[in-house]
Design an enzyme around this catalytic site. Structure first.
Site, PDB file in Angstrom:
ATOM      1  N   TYR A   1       3.955  -3.325  11.065  1.00 51.27           N
ATOM      2  CA  TYR A   1       5.107  -4.486  10.748  1.00 51.27           C
ATOM      3  C   TYR A   1       5.602  -4.884  11.989  1.00 51.27           C
ATOM      4  CZ  TYR A   1       4.355  -3.558   5.848  1.00 51.27           C
ATOM      5  OH  TYR A   1       3.875  -3.312   4.585  1.00 51.27           O
TER       6      TYR A   1
ATOM      7  N   ARG B   1      -2.444   4.894   7.835  1.00 50.78           N
ATOM      8  CA  ARG B   1      -3.071   4.752   6.543  1.00 50.78           C
ATOM      9  C   ARG B   1      -4.184   5.358   6.698  1.00 50.78           C
ATOM     10  NH1 ARG B   1      -3.790  -1.117   4.802  1.00 50.78           N
ATOM     11  NH2 ARG B   1      -5.439   0.167   3.650  1.00 50.78           N
TER      12      ARG B   1
ATOM     13  N   PRO C   1       7.919  -6.846   2.125  1.00 50.82           N
ATOM     14  CA  PRO C   1       6.985  -5.854   1.985  1.00 50.82           C
ATOM     15  C   PRO C   1       7.482  -4.464   2.703  1.00 50.82           C
ATOM     16  CG  PRO C   1       5.804  -7.291   3.242  1.00 50.82           C
ATOM     17  CD  PRO C   1       7.264  -7.973   3.128  1.00 50.82           C
TER      18      PRO C   1
ATOM     19  N   ASP D   1       0.760  -1.007   0.012  1.00 52.48           N
ATOM     20  CA  ASP D   1       0.035   0.066  -0.077  1.00 52.48           C
ATOM     21  C   ASP D   1       0.715   1.351  -0.004  1.00 52.48           C
ATOM     22  OD1 ASP D   1       0.909  -0.420   2.636  1.00 52.48           O
ATOM     23  OD2 ASP D   1      -0.924  -0.241   3.363  1.00 52.48           O
TER      24      ASP D   1
END
Lengths: 696, 696
Positions: A293, A285, A369, A52
């Protein structure tokens, strides 16, 4: 079953996989008007979770396609990054914040965009709507369609008109095409089915099941195939290609939650290194969500490389996060998505087969990621490849340009996994107890990596090497494997190149065309110049015309334009008969005189604002480096490092990378550049025809 | 037919007419969650032509609804305006440009937007999609539906729960609902059917025809009806209301063409006054289009006020344009739309009946389209009215606020027609031959009008008078007819008001809340403050908290917040039981300390970033006037004229107009303001409940 006729058809480009990488390829086909199909084995698109972070460069690319504004509007903007070291909880330090540093998350001045965060489902939605619009409904993702076999007819790979790749496609049932998300007891959907912790090559099973049913397959003959089908790419396996690299023991969990917390920096990007409990990264976000994470110190893979699945639950992942963040408290009621992965970095040895079948995205490079790179680099792979295939398929460019895909993108992938390798180990390592603790990671080293990561994460450090498409010093063979295409015609010595580069020091050849504001000469509207470099498959010759009011300079400009407008010029020869003169190559002008003192129709040769008998003069191609009424002065000449008096000429590729720089007198070299990469016709019958003024 | 049951239903708000004014009203209902219907007698929406200038203020309003970016992206931006005087063609002056002046088309610094041009069809499309999204598909335009009768039950007009307005609606056949566009031999569609040169009250005919068919009508009982049905408003006629004003002999033609011309300023807004052949206005538009307003000196109305229709053809209109522009040449192949109109200015004497049926837009004011005002003022009418009706219908606001619609908007309409009157006559008049020619219009006078027009045309000079909604000096009865609602409780003397106004000299009470950039305290993201004043029906109390790190100032802020958070405060009493504390009134904070030195959770009382047990602390309500990383310093305190140490408190209405200014100690006055206009409940049971921190 043998008696049933399997339908056969031809297509110029077949794209396998409809993630961001495949959609980017399809977008190019839509914008360039190429006949293409895109298939995906999954029956539904992604709705939550997954990659994202969007880099500055990805937003610039979205803008070239026409939807950066949508992402910019919906996303959370990443403004500030924080490095934190949370030490053991000592009595009395409860609630005391120890930020080791606060820095802008995107390096200031790098791009007109800053890094943002928006989940992949929205990005895919923007692509789908964009593809629909530009292909006029011709290109639609065909879901639940699985490739079953792929063959390349080697006798035809050098034939421009042939369809040498044959792919058998199979339509799955709805049930077969539905991914097994939500496997656990947790209410939130999980992404473990796509995690590298779980083996899940289900193509063979799916094909076997599907074969039991009849009449569900077809045969497609394609000029080009692009495999964008992920880390366990079916296309890669069909070609027999491998990924090089390794996995580590580090396992990380990922959770998208609405946090309930007293941790003060929850709305900033945080890299948190706790003294005892591992590391955590906070990515704020959109819609109050935060991605965490979380290093799972208590979960390790066994001898076979697999982790204990029973330890991978949201409860265990979140427990680790709570420990790391202590003494701050964190909780949640709503979890949007979660997964876990094992850190590993791998890159493909070969990116294409016979310049007919290509691999892109996760199919040729996998990494962790956390750096927010995956979706970006994957999209940028096909942003590099798509226009090349489109122009080759349309007969506009020579097929040889396709080999620059591997030479340009494999190096980017290697840089990425090298960076990720160092960053991941640093991040997963134990923090140093004090300056004497040589085995631990010091705060300084950690912070340095965080800063370097920001530059890397902008996507703007990419610098393509010399090739038939990029005229700079260097041997293409050393630039990367596969670059057998550097032509003597465009080769340039180190010394000569330095001179040419110095004509526009702010536009390094091989890097993306940076953007500054200029004004439209005719209407005074300010534009970020990059906004004029749309992804429509056209090359652009940018004429920095300098001081057009100076008679000597005007003579130089007139001479350059006369060469451009001659029937044998690359411009006329690249333009198909009867097509507008800007169909394949567009000439854009930026001059440095005062706008008030200049007149479009009086001072600029007609070829710079070509006349169309149906719509009159073109008012959208000549710009000026001058003060705007409402948005300040872009100082484009200064920022591009171009001399205000003499100007220069710069070529931008269809993907906005700087390809060539020269003086106004270097017309012959410019002609050679386009002779090297494009298929030029004879003397154009258009010459002079399209630029006839109405006033004699 | 008498035996057929006519269906009956109730609706809170019925909107008649789905042009920009009606759609704006519907947008408010969608954003506020009000049960509403919108009907239009036409079967299709507008696809081209018609009004197309969008003021800065209209773009600010679109942004509050969420679609300014779409208009901004598609439109042509009006950057530069030019006044030109074209004199008789003398030998030797061919091609010589005589610009009398070049000025920014939007006054610099007035707004974060500049004036743009986009045709009405796109604006309506944005509205339709916005209404669909926010009403969750509940509000859709019902096309081909005509009102047949309207009755107000006077015995119920003061009953909050009643539906006193009864409207009979009739469904037209597709043929009946299709407007008779394209009447002439010309290929381009014309707009004469909506021109005031052609009488076209077809409602009666349509009703008669439709009555011949059966089962096509229904009866709707509404709390409120808004008539947005244009210059020949059926609603206005049903109420028996009149427009005051007059028409002139001046007739103008309008054409949207792609021009083929050597006229150098065709991509700028030009006011061209020719010596002999009349005047012309050039409005550059999107997609190469240009709108021309052309004075038709050879067409005049007859005794009945009608013009000779045979003289109104594209050929005759364009011939006039060619004469005016000579010695420049102009031609076209493509005409998108054309029409003609007679200049006239009229305004309604009464804007509502019993605060139950309202008229808006062209239904209460008509004027010439040249000033680019019509669509803007019409939308702004219902932007003023919509939230008032929505809050009254929901029982949040007192119904008495509805009378401020007439007092606020009739004056705007009067100002508009007065301006238009002067401007049109000036523009249509003969230019002065020299300084001694007193009867002609001098270039100086003409230019002055052009400049003044720019200020007026921004839409930002609107200044609402004193009322229960706007606490400033002045007698509401003098502010405009109908303002019988100014309460003693909010009355303020001239002297006291001067003091209050001086607390925020950049936020004049009665004018729209100007916008400067501030940073989110929690994540450092820069926002134009107006972006936080979304059109969701909420009032906002903006707390300029000043220097929060100063102990004395912190004590003032704490005291103000304690009063806010008391169970008997307007904030708690306005909030419905169980609803979030920011449902009706939102508290937004802007402080002036350095962002790095302050902490959201540590330094600001909980009521300023309320805690929600499901989603944690709110990070979106506290802002700081500080330097941003990428977008400079907004200097909000300086620009708003607020003291950086002591701050102040400002109320913004749901439509972004400044309603009240006071010191942090003026809590009682603030309480009275909301007691005056809102329906407040008892001591809220929410008090303290929603602001409980998780850390004790």
């Amino acid at each position: 079953m043998g008696s049933i006729q399997v339908p056969e058809s031809n297509v110029d480009v077949l794209i396998i996989g409809a993630g961001p990488s495949g959609l980017m390829a399809a977008a190019w086909m839509a914008h360039c008007g190429v006949n293409a199909r895109i298939v995906d084995k999954r029956g539904t698109k992604v709705f939550c979770g997954q990659a994202d972070g969007l880099q500055c460069r990805s937003l610039e690319i979205f803008d070239s396609l026409g939807f950066a504004d949508r992402a910019w509007k919906e996303a959370n903007h990443m403004i500030e990054g924080v490095c934190l070291l949370i030490r053991l909880q000592n009595p009395g330090n409860d609630g005391v914040i120890r930020r080791s540093d606060r820095i802008p998350d995107t390096i200031v001045g790098l791009s007109r965009f800053q890094q943002i965060v928006l989940h992949q489902g929205r990005v895919e939605r923007f692509f789908l709507e964009n593809i629909k619009k530009y292909s006029k409904d011709q290109i639609k993702v065909e879901r639940g369609v699985l490739p079953e076999s792929l063959e390349i007819d080697l006798s035809k790979v050098d034939d421009d008109s042939a369809y040498p790749v044959t792919v058998k496609l199979r339509q799955l049932s709805e049930e077969e095409a539905t991914p097994p998300q939500v496997r656990t007891a947790s209410k939130a959907p999980d992404g473990l089915f796509r995690s590298n912790l779980v083996q899940e090559d289900d193509e063979e099973d799916l094909i076997k099941k599907s074969q039991a049913r009849s009449g569900e397959s077809e045969i497609v003959h394609a000029k080009y195939v692009i495999g964008c089908d992920g880390a366990r790419s079916w296309t890669r396996r069909a070609l027999g290609f491998e990924l090089d690299g390794e996995a580590t023991d580090f396992i990380w969990g990922v959770m998208d939650i609405i946090p309930i917390t007293d941790f003060p920096d929850i709305r900033m990007r945080c890299a948190i290194h706790s003294a005892e409990n591992g590391s955590l990264m906070v990515i704020p976000r959109e819609n109050k969500l935060v991605r965490l994470y979380i290093q799972l110190k208590e979960v390790t893979p066994d001898a076979s490389g697999r982790a204990d699945r029973s330890k991978i639950t949201p409860e265990i992942i979140f427990g680790a996060a709570q420990k790391i963040l202590s003494p701050y408290k964190i909780d949640y009621e709503y979890c949007d998505w979660w997964t876990a992965y094992q850190i590993g970095q791998r890159v493909g040895t070969t990116f294409d087969a016979h310049s007919r079948v290509f691999l892109a995205g996760d199919a040729v490079h996998t990494h962790s990621p956390k750096a927010g790179q995956g979706m970006n680099v994957s999209m940028q792979d096909t942003y590099n490849l798509g226009w090349k295939i489109a122009l080759a398929a349309k007969g506009i460019a020579k097929r040889e340009i396709l080999s620059t895909y591997q030479s340009e993108r494999r190096r980017v992938a290697q840089d990425l996994i090298e960076f990720d390798h160092r960053f991941s180990r640093l991040f997963s390592g134990r923090p140093a107890k004090d300056v004497m603790d040589a085995e631990g990671v010091s705060m300084e080293v950690f912070k340095d990596a965080f800063l370097k990561g920001n530059m890397f994460a902008s996507g703007l450090s990419v610098d393509y090497g010399a090739s038939m498409l990029v005229v700079k010093a260097g041997d293409s063979l050393k630039q990367g494997d596969g670059s057998k295409v550097l032509r003597a015609v465009t080769a340039i010595s180190e010394e000569d190149f330095k001179k040419k580069q110095s004509l526009a020091s702010g536009l390094p050849v091989g890097m993306r065309f940076n953007s500054f504001k200029v004004l439209n000469q005719a209407c005074a509207r300010p534009w970020h110049f990059q906004e004029r470099l749309k992804a429509d498959g056209r090359f652009r010759v940018v004429l920095f015309a300098g001081n057009i009011l100076d008679a000597a300079q005007k003579a130089r400009v007139d001479k350059f334009c006369a060469a451009l407008d001659a029937p044998e010029s690359f411009l006329h020869r690249a333009t198909p008969p009867g097509a507008p003169i800007d169909s394949v190559i567009e000439i854009l002008t930026i001059h440095s005189s005062k706008r008030f003192d200049t007149e479009l129709l009086r001072d600029f040769p007609a070829i710079l604002h070509p006349f169309d008998p149906h719509t009159g003069w073109n008012y959208d191609k000549v710009f000026v480096d001058d003060e705007s009424y409402h948005e300040g002065h872009g100082e484009a000449y200064k920022n591009y490092g171009v001399d205000k008096q003499r100007g220069c000429v710069v070529v931008a590729r269809p993907d906005q990378y700087v390809a060539w720089i020269g003086e106004l007198e270097d017309f012959d070299d410019l002609q050679k550049y386009f002779e090297g990469c494009l298929v030029l016709g004879n003397r154009s019958s258009n010459a002079n025809g399209t630029t006839l003024p109405i006033r004699q």
